[in-house]
Design a protein around this motif. Structure first.
Motif, PDB file in Angstrom:
ATOM      1  N   VAL A 161     -17.385  32.994   8.611  1.00  0.00           N
ATOM      2  CA  VAL A 161     -16.767  33.187   9.917  1.00  0.00           C
ATOM      3  C   VAL A 161     -15.866  34.424   9.831  1.00  0.00           C
ATOM      4  O   VAL A 161     -14.831  34.406   9.148  1.00  0.00           O
ATOM      5  CB  VAL A 161     -15.928  31.957  10.334  1.00  0.00           C
ATOM      6  CG1 VAL A 161     -15.267  32.197  11.686  1.00  0.00           C
ATOM      7  CG2 VAL A 161     -16.795  30.705  10.367  1.00  0.00           C
ATOM      8  N   TYR A 162     -16.282  35.497  10.484  1.00  0.00           N
ATOM      9  CA  TYR A 162     -15.487  36.726  10.517  1.00  0.00           C
ATOM     10  C   TYR A 162     -14.507  36.649  11.696  1.00  0.00           C
ATOM     11  O   TYR A 162     -14.907  36.323  12.817  1.00  0.00           O
ATOM     12  CB  TYR A 162     -16.381  37.951  10.673  1.00  0.00           C
ATOM     13  CG  TYR A 162     -17.356  38.150   9.544  1.00  0.00           C
ATOM     14  CD1 TYR A 162     -16.904  38.499   8.271  1.00  0.00           C
ATOM     15  CD2 TYR A 162     -18.727  38.010   9.742  1.00  0.00           C
ATOM     16  CE1 TYR A 162     -17.798  38.679   7.224  1.00  0.00           C
ATOM     17  CE2 TYR A 162     -19.623  38.200   8.703  1.00  0.00           C
ATOM     18  CZ  TYR A 162     -19.156  38.535   7.441  1.00  0.00           C
ATOM     19  OH  TYR A 162     -20.038  38.718   6.414  1.00  0.00           O
ATOM     20  N   LEU A 163     -13.250  36.951  11.434  1.00  0.00           N
ATOM     21  CA  LEU A 163     -12.229  36.848  12.463  1.00  0.00           C
ATOM     22  C   LEU A 163     -11.540  38.191  12.692  1.00  0.00           C
ATOM     23  O   LEU A 163     -11.443  39.025  11.792  1.00  0.00           O
ATOM     24  CB  LEU A 163     -11.181  35.803  12.068  1.00  0.00           C
ATOM     25  CG  LEU A 163     -11.690  34.366  11.882  1.00  0.00           C
ATOM     26  CD1 LEU A 163     -10.545  33.460  11.435  1.00  0.00           C
ATOM     27  CD2 LEU A 163     -12.333  33.830  13.153  1.00  0.00           C
ATOM     28  N   TRP A 164     -11.048  38.357  13.930  1.00  0.00           N
ATOM     29  CA  TRP A 164     -10.359  39.586  14.316  1.00  0.00           C
ATOM     30  C   TRP A 164      -9.048  39.759  13.539  1.00  0.00           C
ATOM     31  O   TRP A 164      -8.703  40.866  13.140  1.00  0.00           O
ATOM     32  CB  TRP A 164     -10.039  39.548  15.801  1.00  0.00           C
ATOM     33  CG  TRP A 164     -11.193  39.780  16.718  1.00  0.00           C
ATOM     34  CD1 TRP A 164     -12.221  38.922  16.978  1.00  0.00           C
ATOM     35  CD2 TRP A 164     -11.423  40.938  17.536  1.00  0.00           C
ATOM     36  NE1 TRP A 164     -13.070  39.465  17.913  1.00  0.00           N
ATOM     37  CE2 TRP A 164     -12.605  40.699  18.264  1.00  0.00           C
ATOM     38  CE3 TRP A 164     -10.728  42.131  17.727  1.00  0.00           C
ATOM     39  CZ2 TRP A 164     -13.118  41.632  19.173  1.00  0.00           C
ATOM     40  CZ3 TRP A 164     -11.241  43.063  18.622  1.00  0.00           C
ATOM     41  CH2 TRP A 164     -12.426  42.816  19.330  1.00  0.00           C
TER      42      TRP A 164
ATOM     43  N   VAL B 284     -20.777  34.573  11.911  1.00  0.00           N
ATOM     44  CA  VAL B 284     -20.384  34.687  13.320  1.00  0.00           C
ATOM     45  C   VAL B 284     -19.136  35.564  13.423  1.00  0.00           C
ATOM     46  O   VAL B 284     -18.236  35.509  12.581  1.00  0.00           O
ATOM     47  CB  VAL B 284     -20.111  33.310  13.965  1.00  0.00           C
ATOM     48  CG1 VAL B 284     -21.407  32.552  14.185  1.00  0.00           C
ATOM     49  CG2 VAL B 284     -19.151  32.474  13.126  1.00  0.00           C
ATOM     50  N   LEU B 285     -19.129  36.394  14.469  1.00  0.00           N
ATOM     51  CA  LEU B 285     -17.962  37.199  14.817  1.00  0.00           C
ATOM     52  C   LEU B 285     -17.894  37.209  16.335  1.00  0.00           C
ATOM     53  O   LEU B 285     -18.768  37.776  16.996  1.00  0.00           O
ATOM     54  CB  LEU B 285     -18.092  38.619  14.269  1.00  0.00           C
ATOM     55  CG  LEU B 285     -16.817  39.485  14.269  1.00  0.00           C
ATOM     56  CD1 LEU B 285     -16.988  40.685  13.354  1.00  0.00           C
ATOM     57  CD2 LEU B 285     -16.430  39.964  15.657  1.00  0.00           C
ATOM     58  N   ASP B 286     -16.901  36.541  16.879  1.00  0.00           N
ATOM     59  CA  ASP B 286     -16.806  36.394  18.332  1.00  0.00           C
ATOM     60  C   ASP B 286     -16.382  37.717  18.965  1.00  0.00           C
ATOM     61  O   ASP B 286     -15.249  38.166  18.795  1.00  0.00           O
ATOM     62  CB  ASP B 286     -15.801  35.299  18.693  1.00  0.00           C
ATOM     63  CG  ASP B 286     -15.793  34.986  20.178  1.00  0.00           C
ATOM     64  OD1 ASP B 286     -16.627  35.561  20.913  1.00  0.00           O
ATOM     65  OD2 ASP B 286     -14.970  34.159  20.612  1.00  0.00           O
TER      66      ASP B 286
ATOM     67  N   LYS C  80     -14.735  29.573   4.386  1.00  0.00           N
ATOM     68  CA  LYS C  80     -15.710  30.397   5.117  1.00  0.00           C
ATOM     69  C   LYS C  80     -15.048  31.565   5.856  1.00  0.00           C
ATOM     70  O   LYS C  80     -15.728  32.466   6.335  1.00  0.00           O
ATOM     71  CB  LYS C  80     -16.465  29.536   6.139  1.00  0.00           C
ATOM     72  CG  LYS C  80     -17.361  28.471   5.527  1.00  0.00           C
ATOM     73  CD  LYS C  80     -18.113  27.715   6.623  1.00  0.00           C
ATOM     74  CE  LYS C  80     -19.059  26.673   6.041  1.00  0.00           C
ATOM     75  NZ  LYS C  80     -19.836  25.975   7.095  1.00  0.00           N
ATOM     76  N   ILE C  81     -13.751  31.543   5.979  1.00  0.00           N
ATOM     77  CA  ILE C  81     -13.041  32.517   6.819  1.00  0.00           C
ATOM     78  C   ILE C  81     -12.849  33.848   6.090  1.00  0.00           C
ATOM     79  O   ILE C  81     -12.420  33.889   4.933  1.00  0.00           O
ATOM     80  CB  ILE C  81     -11.663  31.976   7.251  1.00  0.00           C
ATOM     81  CG1 ILE C  81     -11.834  30.807   8.226  1.00  0.00           C
ATOM     82  CG2 ILE C  81     -10.805  33.073   7.865  1.00  0.00           C
ATOM     83  CD1 ILE C  81     -10.530  30.150   8.639  1.00  0.00           C
ATOM     84  N   LYS C  82     -13.171  34.924   6.799  1.00  0.00           N
ATOM     85  CA  LYS C  82     -12.871  36.278   6.336  1.00  0.00           C
ATOM     86  C   LYS C  82     -12.258  37.048   7.503  1.00  0.00           C
ATOM     87  O   LYS C  82     -12.914  37.244   8.529  1.00  0.00           O
ATOM     88  CB  LYS C  82     -14.128  36.993   5.825  1.00  0.00           C
ATOM     89  CG  LYS C  82     -14.678  36.399   4.535  1.00  0.00           C
ATOM     90  CD  LYS C  82     -15.779  37.234   3.961  1.00  0.00           C
ATOM     91  CE  LYS C  82     -16.328  36.602   2.678  1.00  0.00           C
ATOM     92  NZ  LYS C  82     -15.318  36.544   1.601  1.00  0.00           N
ATOM     93  N   ILE C  83     -11.014  37.455   7.355  1.00  0.00           N
ATOM     94  CA  ILE C  83     -10.347  38.232   8.404  1.00  0.00           C
ATOM     95  C   ILE C  83     -10.651  39.700   8.190  1.00  0.00           C
ATOM     96  O   ILE C  83     -10.219  40.300   7.198  1.00  0.00           O
ATOM     97  CB  ILE C  83      -8.820  37.976   8.383  1.00  0.00           C
ATOM     98  CG1 ILE C  83      -8.527  36.481   8.582  1.00  0.00           C
ATOM     99  CG2 ILE C  83      -8.132  38.797   9.455  1.00  0.00           C
ATOM    100  CD1 ILE C  83      -7.060  36.123   8.500  1.00  0.00           C
TER     101      ILE C  83
END
Length: 450
Positions: A107-110, A77-79, A126-129
């Motif tokens: 979880v792709y983050l800005w 997911v990438l919001d 799970k987080i990847k910035i």
């Protein structure tokens, strides 16, 4: 040969398509079979393997993501709206779901600021910035030699007023209640107050467009929000030879074609600044407005249309204070970055244990149902709209209204259009590979390396 599939559904064409195509080209260059199209296309409904990048991690996406996981699909997911929000509380309530985070693989983050908002709800592993692919392309535009502005001076006016100028008419409040964004009387009153203030800004934008129309040294392109009705803008444009409405051209191309951008509270302002364009904000004062001013920190801001016009007629666009690069990177990891966000996403997908399949375009083909055929016949004129209205009055109108909203978000595309956009991106970036395009239908296609 077995291939790894990457699915890239697109909700809003103007916002996401070029960035998703760029991501798809990078992935195809690594041997993946990439499926790109409208997120409502049937090719995304029966996915049973591969990796799918979903547009948000909101509560309303839970059932869809759960079904994908049960079918054996890896989901990330990438919001797309993870950068701009009315308040942190509203963002956490409406666009963050712990249940969604539990199901997805990545979880792709800005940036680190978005991480701060969501990290209490998600497994940190799970987080990847990574930033957002949309900002990859802007770096390439900025690095191009910018043409010196001559008359007419091209201005892109970006509007964002679906709250008071919605394509659904007066039904937007009902829609927000239906999807759970508004769930209490207090939230309803807050929203109505927001709409009231937004309408003041909307009217000031309309006044500005008319002022520009009387000044032939300017050529104005209005870029409406996909959820807005374009009728009021078209009506104004009809009265001027130097004003047009363009709700089709991709933003990347519009930024190249225009000398500056005017906005209020739009991500477009940040994208324009990243592309090296002067940016102007317009928002009347003393509104007690709950929309936030993050985007306006990337623009030279004015409180009325007259001052904007005077500035453009007299100014050489002297520099104005903005956040330092390292501050911006807290919000957008790939802000003017050496390494593209798309490469980080592709690398992370390559590292995952994903089921592979033999390529077969037939698996995506599906006979259109009765409703789809009915809509296409009415739209094409094969069945008279007025005759159908007589027999199916309310139901047909509802179907056609829904169809109009869907087309405003993602229009019909052709193989030639996809091919042209691939060539545009190859010329803009450093990509040299040749690609095979296999159309699934008029809103989706498969991309492979030749």
């Amino acid at each position: 040969m077995l291939s790894r599939y990457l699915y890239l559904p697109v909700e809003i064409y103007k916002r996401e398509f070029m960035a998703k195509l760029f991501l798809g080209m990078r992935a195809a260059s690594k041997g993946m079979v990439v499926v790109i199209g409208s997120h409502s296309s049937h090719c995304f409904k029966n996915v049973s393997s591969g990796f799918l990048l979903h547009k948000d991690h909101a509560p309303w996406s839970y059932e869809k993501i759960l079904n994908l996981k049960r079918s054996g699909v890896c989901v990330g997911v990438l919001d797309e709206e993870g950068l701009i929000y009315r308040s942190e509380e509203i963002y956490k309530t409406t666009r963050v779901s712990e249940k969604v985070f539990q199901e997805v693989d990545v979880v792709y983050l800005w940036g680190s600021e978005q991480k701060r908002l969501v990290e209490e709800y998600v497994d940190k592993g799970k987080i990847k910035i990574v930033g957002n692919p949309r900002f990859d392309l802007l770096k390439y535009i900025k690095n191009q030699k910018q043409a010196q502005p001559n008359e007419p001076y091209n201005i892109l006016i970006n509007t964002r007023f679906p709250s008071c100028n919605n394509i659904r008419g007066s039904g937007e409040l009902d829609n927000l209640i239906k999807i759970g964004v508004i769930s209490s009387e207090e939230q309803k009153q807050t929203y109505l107050n927001y709409v009231e203030k937004d309408e003041i800004i909307f009217k000031e934008f309309l006044r500005l467009i008319k002022l520009f129309g009387d000044e032939k040294k300017f050529f104005v392109t209005i870029r409406p929000h996909p959820a807005e009705s374009i009728e009021i803008y078209k009506k104004i444009a009809e009265g001027y030879s130097n004003v047009i409405v363009d709700n089709e051209t991709e933003l990347v191309k519009q930024l190249i074609l225009n000398n500056c951008v005017i906005h209020d509270g739009c991500t477009t302002a940040i994208e324009a600044y990243a592309a090296g364009k002067p940016v102007i904000g317009l928002r009347p004062q003393n509104l007690s407005f709950e929309y936030g001013d993050f985007c306006n920190r990337f623009s030279n801001n004015f409180s009325n249309a007259d001052d904007v016009l005077s500035y453009l007629k007299s100014s050489d666009f002297k520099s104005f204070a903005l956040m330092p690069k390292q501050e911006v990177k807290k919000y957008i990891k790939n802000w003017l970055s050496e390494r593209d966000c798309v490469d980080k996403i592709v690398s992370s997908i390559q590292e995952m244990n994903i089921n592979e399949e033999y390529y077969d375009i037939k698996k995506f083909k599906q006979e259109a149902g009765f409703k789809s055929k009915l809509i296409s016949y009415v739209v094409s004129g094969k069945i008279n709209h007025y005759l159908m209205s007589f027999f199916f009055n309310k139901k047909l109108k509802k179907i056609m209204a829904k169809h109009a909203v869907a087309n405003s978000k993602f229009p019909i595309i052709s193989k030639q259009l996809v091919s042209d956009n691939i060539e545009f991106l190859k010329n803009l970036t450093d990509i040299e590979e040749a690609y095979q395009i296999d159309m699934i239908d008029d809103k989706s296609f498969v991309l492979r390396i030749k």
